[in-house]
Scaffold this motif. Structure first.
Motif, PDB file in Angstrom:
ATOM      1  N   ASP A   1      42.983-103.283 -37.722  1.00  0.00           N
ATOM      2  CA  ASP A   1      41.608-102.932 -38.340  1.00  0.00           C
ATOM      3  C   ASP A   1      40.686-102.854 -37.494  1.00  0.00           C
ATOM      4  OD1 ASP A   1      40.123-102.333 -40.515  1.00  0.00           O
ATOM      5  OD2 ASP A   1      40.194-104.984 -41.369  1.00  0.00           O
ATOM      6  N   SER A   2      39.822-101.555 -37.304  1.00  0.00           N
ATOM      7  CA  SER A   2      38.192-101.706 -36.573  1.00  0.00           C
ATOM      8  C   SER A   2      37.298-101.294 -37.749  1.00  0.00           C
ATOM      9  CB  SER A   2      38.623-100.463 -36.235  1.00  0.00           C
ATOM     10  OG  SER A   2      38.972 -99.432 -35.559  1.00  0.00           O
ATOM     11  N   SER A   3      37.801-100.733 -39.262  1.00  0.00           N
ATOM     12  CA  SER A   3      37.136-100.232 -40.056  1.00  0.00           C
ATOM     13  C   SER A   3      36.035-101.740 -40.124  1.00  0.00           C
ATOM     14  CB  SER A   3      37.510-100.567 -41.648  1.00  0.00           C
ATOM     15  OG  SER A   3      37.438-102.127 -41.764  1.00  0.00           O
ATOM     16  N   GLU A   4      34.696-101.611 -40.919  1.00  0.00           N
ATOM     17  CA  GLU A   4      33.482-102.232 -41.491  1.00  0.00           C
ATOM     18  C   GLU A   4      34.313-103.603 -41.574  1.00  0.00           C
ATOM     19  OE1 GLU A   4      30.074-101.490 -43.688  1.00  0.00           O
ATOM     20  OE2 GLU A   4      30.269 -99.686 -43.419  1.00  0.00           O
ATOM     21  N   LYS A   5      34.755-104.152 -42.191  1.00  0.00           N
ATOM     22  CA  LYS A   5      35.594-104.966 -42.989  1.00  0.00           C
ATOM     23  C   LYS A   5      36.066-105.691 -41.127  1.00  0.00           C
ATOM     24  CE  LYS A   5      36.501-103.920 -47.607  1.00  0.00           C
ATOM     25  NZ  LYS A   5      37.518-103.553 -48.460  1.00  0.00           N
ATOM     26  N   ARG A   6      36.874-105.056 -40.904  1.00  0.00           N
ATOM     27  CA  ARG A   6      37.926-106.028 -39.553  1.00  0.00           C
ATOM     28  C   ARG A   6      38.266-106.992 -39.727  1.00  0.00           C
ATOM     29  NH1 ARG A   6      36.191-104.697 -34.760  1.00  0.00           N
ATOM     30  NH2 ARG A   6      35.929-106.595 -33.453  1.00  0.00           N
ATOM     31  N   ARG A   7      39.192-106.800 -40.324  1.00  0.00           N
ATOM     32  CA  ARG A   7      39.984-108.177 -41.396  1.00  0.00           C
ATOM     33  C   ARG A   7      40.597-108.315 -40.404  1.00  0.00           C
ATOM     34  NH1 ARG A   7      40.687-103.816 -44.711  1.00  0.00           N
ATOM     35  NH2 ARG A   7      39.819-103.885 -47.190  1.00  0.00           N
ATOM     36  N   VAL A   8      40.921-109.915 -40.256  1.00  0.00           N
ATOM     37  CA  VAL A   8      42.225-110.983 -39.290  1.00  0.00           C
ATOM     38  C   VAL A   8      43.497-110.300 -39.314  1.00  0.00           C
ATOM     39  CG1 VAL A   8      42.533-112.765 -38.571  1.00  0.00           C
ATOM     40  CG2 VAL A   8      40.629-112.525 -39.555  1.00  0.00           C
ATOM     41  N   PRO A   9      44.264-110.099 -38.782  1.00  0.00           N
ATOM     42  CA  PRO A   9      45.911-109.612 -38.437  1.00  0.00           C
ATOM     43  C   PRO A   9      46.336-110.917 -39.059  1.00  0.00           C
ATOM     44  CG  PRO A   9      44.828-109.540 -36.309  1.00  0.00           C
ATOM     45  CD  PRO A   9      43.916-110.367 -37.438  1.00  0.00           C
ATOM     46  N   ALA A  10      47.342-110.557 -40.017  1.00  0.00           N
ATOM     47  CA  ALA A  10      47.900-111.812 -40.520  1.00  0.00           C
ATOM     48  C   ALA A  10      49.820-111.417 -41.190  1.00  0.00           C
ATOM     49  CB  ALA A  10      47.182-112.388 -42.190  1.00  0.00           C
ATOM     50  N   TRP A  11      50.696-112.487 -40.881  1.00  0.00           N
ATOM     51  CA  TRP A  11      52.047-111.633 -41.522  1.00  0.00           C
ATOM     52  C   TRP A  11      51.584-111.585 -43.191  1.00  0.00           C
ATOM     53  CZ3 TRP A  11      51.230-115.633 -37.395  1.00  0.00           C
ATOM     54  CH2 TRP A  11      51.720-115.377 -36.606  1.00  0.00           C
ATOM     55  N   CYS A  12      51.703-111.075 -43.768  1.00  0.00           N
ATOM     56  CA  CYS A  12      51.114-111.125 -45.492  1.00  0.00           C
ATOM     57  C   CYS A  12      53.089-110.023 -45.583  1.00  0.00           C
ATOM     58  CB  CYS A  12      50.086-109.215 -45.893  1.00  0.00           C
ATOM     59  SG  CYS A  12      49.030-109.978 -45.151  1.00  0.00           S
ATOM     60  N   ASP A  13      53.760-109.805 -44.809  1.00  0.00           N
ATOM     61  CA  ASP A  13      54.728-109.108 -45.267  1.00  0.00           C
ATOM     62  C   ASP A  13      55.968-110.141 -44.445  1.00  0.00           C
ATOM     63  OD1 ASP A  13      53.545-106.170 -45.236  1.00  0.00           O
ATOM     64  OD2 ASP A  13      52.915-107.069 -43.819  1.00  0.00           O
ATOM     65  N   ARG A  14      56.848-110.915 -45.644  1.00  0.00           N
ATOM     66  CA  ARG A  14      57.067-111.319 -45.566  1.00  0.00           C
ATOM     67  C   ARG A  14      58.528-111.763 -46.578  1.00  0.00           C
ATOM     68  NH1 ARG A  14      53.035-115.512 -43.561  1.00  0.00           N
ATOM     69  NH2 ARG A  14      54.390-117.209 -42.873  1.00  0.00           N
ATOM     70  N   ILE A  15      59.584-112.504 -45.975  1.00  0.00           N
ATOM     71  CA  ILE A  15      61.013-112.558 -46.703  1.00  0.00           C
ATOM     72  C   ILE A  15      61.121-113.693 -46.800  1.00  0.00           C
ATOM     73  CG2 ILE A  15      63.576-111.454 -46.751  1.00  0.00           C
ATOM     74  CD1 ILE A  15      62.604-108.678 -45.509  1.00  0.00           C
ATOM     75  N   LEU A  16      61.029-114.251 -47.943  1.00  0.00           N
ATOM     76  CA  LEU A  16      61.831-115.620 -47.818  1.00  0.00           C
ATOM     77  C   LEU A  16      62.675-115.536 -48.590  1.00  0.00           C
ATOM     78  CD1 LEU A  16      58.655-117.103 -49.410  1.00  0.00           C
ATOM     79  CD2 LEU A  16      59.286-116.900 -46.754  1.00  0.00           C
ATOM     80  N   TRP A  17      63.855-116.264 -48.906  1.00  0.00           N
ATOM     81  CA  TRP A  17      65.522-116.408 -49.064  1.00  0.00           C
ATOM     82  C   TRP A  17      66.046-118.332 -49.559  1.00  0.00           C
ATOM     83  CZ3 TRP A  17      69.704-119.209 -47.034  1.00  0.00           C
ATOM     84  CH2 TRP A  17      69.312-119.574 -45.612  1.00  0.00           C
ATOM     85  N   LYS A  18      66.352-118.627 -50.189  1.00  0.00           N
ATOM     86  CA  LYS A  18      66.846-119.576 -50.532  1.00  0.00           C
ATOM     87  C   LYS A  18      68.483-119.546 -51.179  1.00  0.00           C
ATOM     88  CE  LYS A  18      64.722-120.644 -55.129  1.00  0.00           C
ATOM     89  NZ  LYS A  18      64.505-121.378 -56.157  1.00  0.00           N
ATOM     90  N   SER A  19      68.983-120.371 -51.389  1.00  0.00           N
ATOM     91  CA  SER A  19      70.693-120.391 -51.302  1.00  0.00           C
ATOM     92  C   SER A  19      71.101-122.136 -52.476  1.00  0.00           C
ATOM     93  CB  SER A  19      71.281-120.060 -50.333  1.00  0.00           C
ATOM     94  OG  SER A  19      72.513-120.401 -50.816  1.00  0.00           O
ATOM     95  N   ARG A  20      71.871-122.015 -53.160  1.00  0.00           N
ATOM     96  CA  ARG A  20      72.314-123.508 -53.215  1.00  0.00           C
ATOM     97  C   ARG A  20      73.244-123.872 -52.651  1.00  0.00           C
ATOM     98  NH1 ARG A  20      74.890-122.566 -59.558  1.00  0.00           N
ATOM     99  NH2 ARG A  20      75.761-120.610 -58.217  1.00  0.00           N
ATOM    100  N   GLU A  21      73.731-123.271 -51.543  1.00  0.00           N
ATOM    101  CA  GLU A  21      74.909-123.752 -50.939  1.00  0.00           C
ATOM    102  C   GLU A  21      74.584-122.806 -48.862  1.00  0.00           C
ATOM    103  OE1 GLU A  21      78.691-123.966 -50.708  1.00  0.00           O
ATOM    104  OE2 GLU A  21      78.486-123.397 -53.001  1.00  0.00           O
ATOM    105  N   PRO A  22      73.369-123.311 -48.455  1.00  0.00           N
ATOM    106  CA  PRO A  22      72.242-122.326 -47.650  1.00  0.00           C
ATOM    107  C   PRO A  22      73.283-122.897 -46.584  1.00  0.00           C
ATOM    108  CG  PRO A  22      70.864-124.759 -48.038  1.00  0.00           C
ATOM    109  CD  PRO A  22      72.465-124.723 -49.085  1.00  0.00           C
ATOM    110  N   ASP A  23      74.287-123.179 -46.131  1.00  0.00           N
ATOM    111  CA  ASP A  23      75.529-123.247 -44.868  1.00  0.00           C
ATOM    112  C   ASP A  23      76.521-122.312 -45.537  1.00  0.00           C
ATOM    113  OD1 ASP A  23      76.540-125.097 -47.147  1.00  0.00           O
ATOM    114  OD2 ASP A  23      78.425-125.585 -45.797  1.00  0.00           O
TER     115      ASP A  23
END
Length: 167
Positions: free
Chosen positions: A77-99
């Motif tokens: 971001d080079s706009s006036e706001k110059r936002r800090v880069p981040a990992w906003c886009d995420r994929i989270l998961w869970k399972s009753r049996e993770p193995d």
């Protein structure tokens, strides 16, 4: 009944608790470990016992932050706001049996039509049994729904490119 596998994905808007210039410097140096230590989502998952997403798993973040880019550019971001880069886009998961779940990949793509870089994750799961008749019904229903949705996505993409005078 709780599904044996749950996935949550999207723009979660968690940020990196560092100054913009330090974040960009670390990205250029490939120092993702320092950035991950300051990632708000990872900190919440580790330190906040009441955090509702704490039971989810995220694959290793081995790619640069996916937000916020200048459109059609590789510059953050080079706009006036110059936002800090981040990992906003995420994929989270869970399972009753993770193995029984193996995450095959967690990656970003370099499409530059948005201020985000898209990501994906792939999984291999071991299941105990398959009921063929309900499976066939669900498959047919999903294939039909996907055909309708795919047509809609293609129309929207085409309109986007027309609106941007790219076609």
């Amino acid at each position: 009944m709780l599904s044996p596998f749950q996935q949550l994905n999207g723009d979660m808007n968690y940020r990196i608790d560092m100054r913009r210039d330090a974040v960009i410097s670390d990205i250029r140096a490939g120092n993702l470990a320092r950035l991950l230590a300051q990632d708000q989502l990872l900190k919440e998952m580790k330190n906040n016992r009441g955090f509702r997403l704490r039971s989810f798993i995220e694959g290793p973040l081995t790619f640069a932050p996916t937000y916020k880019y200048d459109r059609r550019s590789n510059e953050y971001d080079s706009s006036e706001k110059r936002r800090v880069p981040a990992w906003c886009d995420r994929i989270l998961w869970k399972s009753r049996e993770p193995d029984r779940v193996e995450q095959l990949h967690y990656r970003r793509y370099e499409a530059d039509v948005s201020d985000h870089r898209p990501i994906s994750a792939g999984f291999r799961m071991t299941i105990k049994s398959v009921s063929e008749e309900p499976r066939a019904l669900v498959k047919a229903e999903l294939e039909g729904a996907w055909a309708v949705h795919e047509k809609s996505l293609l129309a929207a993409a085409h309109q986007f490119f027309v609106d941007q005078a790219m076609v």
